[in-house]
Design an enzyme around this catalytic site. Structure first.
Site, PDB file in Angstrom:
ATOM      1  N   GLY A   2       1.234  -1.592   0.086  1.00  0.00           N
ATOM      2  CA  GLY A   2      -0.344   0.038  -0.093  1.00  0.00           C
ATOM      3  C   GLY A   2       1.154   1.211  -0.085  1.00  0.00           C
ATOM      4  O   GLY A   2       2.007   0.810  -0.294  1.00  0.00           O
ATOM      5  N   ALA A  20       0.726   4.284   4.940  1.00  0.00           N
ATOM      6  CA  ALA A  20       0.273   3.843   5.598  1.00  0.00           C
ATOM      7  C   ALA A  20       1.132   2.427   5.973  1.00  0.00           C
ATOM      8  O   ALA A  20       0.963   2.012   7.513  1.00  0.00           O
ATOM      9  CB  ALA A  20      -1.406   3.036   4.853  1.00  0.00           C
ATOM     10  N   GLY A  21       1.864   3.136   5.619  1.00  0.00           N
ATOM     11  CA  GLY A  21       2.855   1.607   5.899  1.00  0.00           C
ATOM     12  C   GLY A  21       3.690   2.135   6.956  1.00  0.00           C
ATOM     13  O   GLY A  21       4.539   1.025   7.890  1.00  0.00           O
ATOM     14  N   THR A  77       3.007   4.342   0.966  1.00  0.00           N
ATOM     15  CA  THR A  77       3.865   5.024   2.212  1.00  0.00           C
ATOM     16  C   THR A  77       3.298   5.388   3.475  1.00  0.00           C
ATOM     17  O   THR A  77       3.993   5.482   4.503  1.00  0.00           O
ATOM     18  CB  THR A  77       5.033   6.114   1.124  1.00  0.00           C
ATOM     19  OG1 THR A  77       5.506   4.787   0.770  1.00  0.00           O
ATOM     20  CG2 THR A  77       5.983   5.983   3.011  1.00  0.00           C
ATOM     21  N   CYS A  87       2.271   0.362  -8.304  1.00  0.00           N
ATOM     22  CA  CYS A  87       3.435   1.685  -7.419  1.00  0.00           C
ATOM     23  C   CYS A  87       4.533   1.723  -8.572  1.00  0.00           C
ATOM     24  O   CYS A  87       5.869   2.396  -7.416  1.00  0.00           O
ATOM     25  CB  CYS A  87       4.096   1.342  -5.871  1.00  0.00           C
ATOM     26  SG  CYS A  87       4.386  -0.857  -6.266  1.00  0.00           S
ATOM     27  N   GLU A 115       5.418  -3.810   0.895  1.00  0.00           N
ATOM     28  CA  GLU A 115       6.069  -3.293  -0.062  1.00  0.00           C
ATOM     29  C   GLU A 115       5.250  -1.693  -0.265  1.00  0.00           C
ATOM     30  O   GLU A 115       3.722  -1.898  -0.295  1.00  0.00           O
ATOM     31  CB  GLU A 115       5.736  -3.999  -1.568  1.00  0.00           C
ATOM     32  CG  GLU A 115       6.068  -3.169  -3.676  1.00  0.00           C
ATOM     33  CD  GLU A 115       5.462  -3.786  -3.894  1.00  0.00           C
ATOM     34  OE1 GLU A 115       5.731  -3.913  -5.277  1.00  0.00           O
ATOM     35  OE2 GLU A 115       4.338  -4.912  -3.708  1.00  0.00           O
TER      36      GLU A 115
END
Length: 491
Positions: free
Chosen positions: A228, A232-233, A230, A284, A250
């Protein structure tokens, strides 16, 4: 939408948030749906129970491989339905989702093959002849979170890998495009259960980011694989770091295509168009910045524009459609807002693709004249900035300046020179004279550098992510005798 908990489905109630849409028309389709708190807890309990009892992990690797093959066969039978559901929900032409359909059943078969190749076991022999066994064991319930752009293939890869590792799996579907993931998980779970696997070994949950955050933070989840954005990551990484459980991330990218001075114009234009329009720019690894020799900007823009003007737009379910709409109006709005920000700074937007009047359409766009430092954030859509360079050192700097490091591309007639530039770019994968959505090789890792993620993905890499290492052997009083260090040496 219905979730799948311990082998039983239940319709999901509506939750707050923007309604789902039909991308090709922009019409509202349905409210967002999410699993209830009670269903989330039931799924977590069931996965935890399967793990603690060893109902899945305790089976021999060869038996798990056979069950994964059974799932692969069932999924292959539904591949047509899954890829059409993906096209309907994402707006991506079915001609593209169909190509990705090979990953659906293929991910389960590949994971089974790696089990049969003993990827989870290795042996070492000590000097006294004793054998030491290195065994990769499942960490526990695994959470697989996938985004809306191509969720079913990603869910297949993640879930098959975790199942091969011996983990019970919870798949969290994307709230705006859950359709293909729904069919995939239901089909694979039914095939596994029919072949004798416990019903809770593969479960499906629905909801928004709050649902995902709750699942990530729950102690019953012992490993996470997330694809998802960045921002949220970073939240996933923080939650997993606090709980000391592994997170495979990722995330986003602002991927450069470096055009060498000797590059063929038509080849460079084709690659740029592919990278702008694959998955309608909703991926992405899409083109983020086009890095071009200063004297060739005009000719390249002209060649790219000619190709973009010839794109066939239309219904994503029509096999002849080459370019479709974005999945949701909010994604279109975000890409348009980013474009307006750059043009407000004096940049110029170039687009030439004719579009239907209705729907979540956004023409593939190249932006010239944007300040480089203001063009470092990812624009998740068919929009890229153009950056001229005078010498190769400058080109490499432009490719590396964004803070991301997922994918990069170089095109040039002299392959050796292009490869030399590729070796200087800080990205997990760098393709020379190519633009495929697939990896360079099935057996190589899919790494992510910088803001693009943590922990490599890949055939073995994802499978092993869900495991911990146990080393066993008989010591039997054996002592390793070391020579005493010579006088003056540091021991």
């Amino acid at each position: 939408m219905a979730d799948l908990v311990d082998g039983r489905g239940a319709p999901c109630p509506s939750i707050p948030g923007p309604p789902r849409e039909i991308p090709v028309t922009g019409e509202q389709l349905d409210a967002l749906r999410g699993s209830t708190d009670a269903r989330l807890d039931a799924a977590l309990d069931a996965a935890d129970r399967v793990h603690r009892r060893g109902d899945w992990a305790g089976r021999p690797d060869a038996e798990r491989a056979d069950l994964l093959d059974a799932a692969a066969t069932a999924v292959d039978r539904r591949a047509h339905d899954i890829t059409r559901a993906e096209a309907f929900g994402s707006g991506v032409p079915v001609a593209q989702t169909g190509l990705l359909g090979v990953i659906l059943g293929g991910a389960f078969r590949l994971a089974a093959a790696r089990l049969r190749a003993s990827v989870l076991r290795a042996d070492a022999v000590r000097p006294d002849g004793r054998r030491v066994t290195v065994r990769r064991e499942p960490l526990g319930p695994a959470l697989c979170v996938v985004p809306y752009n191509a969720p079913a293939p990603m869910a297949a890869h993640k879930a098959a890998s975790a199942l091969a590792a011996g983990c019970p799996v919870l798949v969290k579907a994307p709230e705006l495009n859950p359709y293909g993931t729904q069919v995939l998980v239901e089909t694979a779970a039914a095939a596994l259960a029919e072949a004798g696997a416990p019903p809770a070994v593969l479960q499906l949950l629905h909801g928004d980011g709050a649902t995902g955050a709750r699942l990530v933070a729950d102690d019953r989840v012992r490993a996470v694989s997330f694809t998802g954005g960045t921002p949220a990551g970073r939240e996933v990484a923080a939650a997993c770091g606090h709980a000391l459980k592994p997170a495979q991330l990722e995330l986003g990218g602002n991927n450069a295509l470096v055009v060498m001075a000797d590059a063929d114009t038509d080849t460079a234009a084709r690659i740029a168009v592919d990278l702008l329009t694959t998955l309608n720019g909703q991926w992405c690894r899409a083109l983020g910045r086009l890095v071009v020799p200063a004297g060739r900007t005009g000719e390249l823009l002209e060649a790219i524009g000619a190709s973009l003007s010839a794109l066939r737009t239309g219904d994503p379910l029509d096999p002849t459609t080459g370019y479709g709409p974005l999945a949701h109006s909010r994604h279109r709005g975000a890409a348009l807002a980013a474009t307006r920000t750059l043009t407000g700074l004096g940049a110029t937007a170039h687009s030439s693709t004719p579009l239907p009047e209705r729907g979540n359409w956004l023409a593939p766009t190249l932006i010239t004249g944007a300040p480089e430092e203001r063009a470092r954030a990812e624009i998740f859509g068919p929009v890229a900035t153009v950056h001229p360079y005078e010498h190769l050192d400058e080109a490499v700097h432009l490719a590396n300046a964004t803070g991301y490091g997922l994918e990069a591309y170089v095109t040039g007639t002299d392959e050796a020179a292009a490869l030399a530039v590729a070796a200087r770019i800080r990205a997990g994968e760098v393709k020379v004279n190519g633009s495929s959505v697939l990896s360079l090789h099935q057996d190589t890792p899919r790494p992510a550098w910088g803001a693009s993620g943590l922990v490599d993905e890949g055939t073995d890499e994802t499978l092993l992510h869900f495991t911990g290492t146990r080393v066993t052997g008989v010591e039997n009083g054996f002592a390793l005798h070391l020579e005493a260090p010579a006088e003056g040496d540091t021991p």
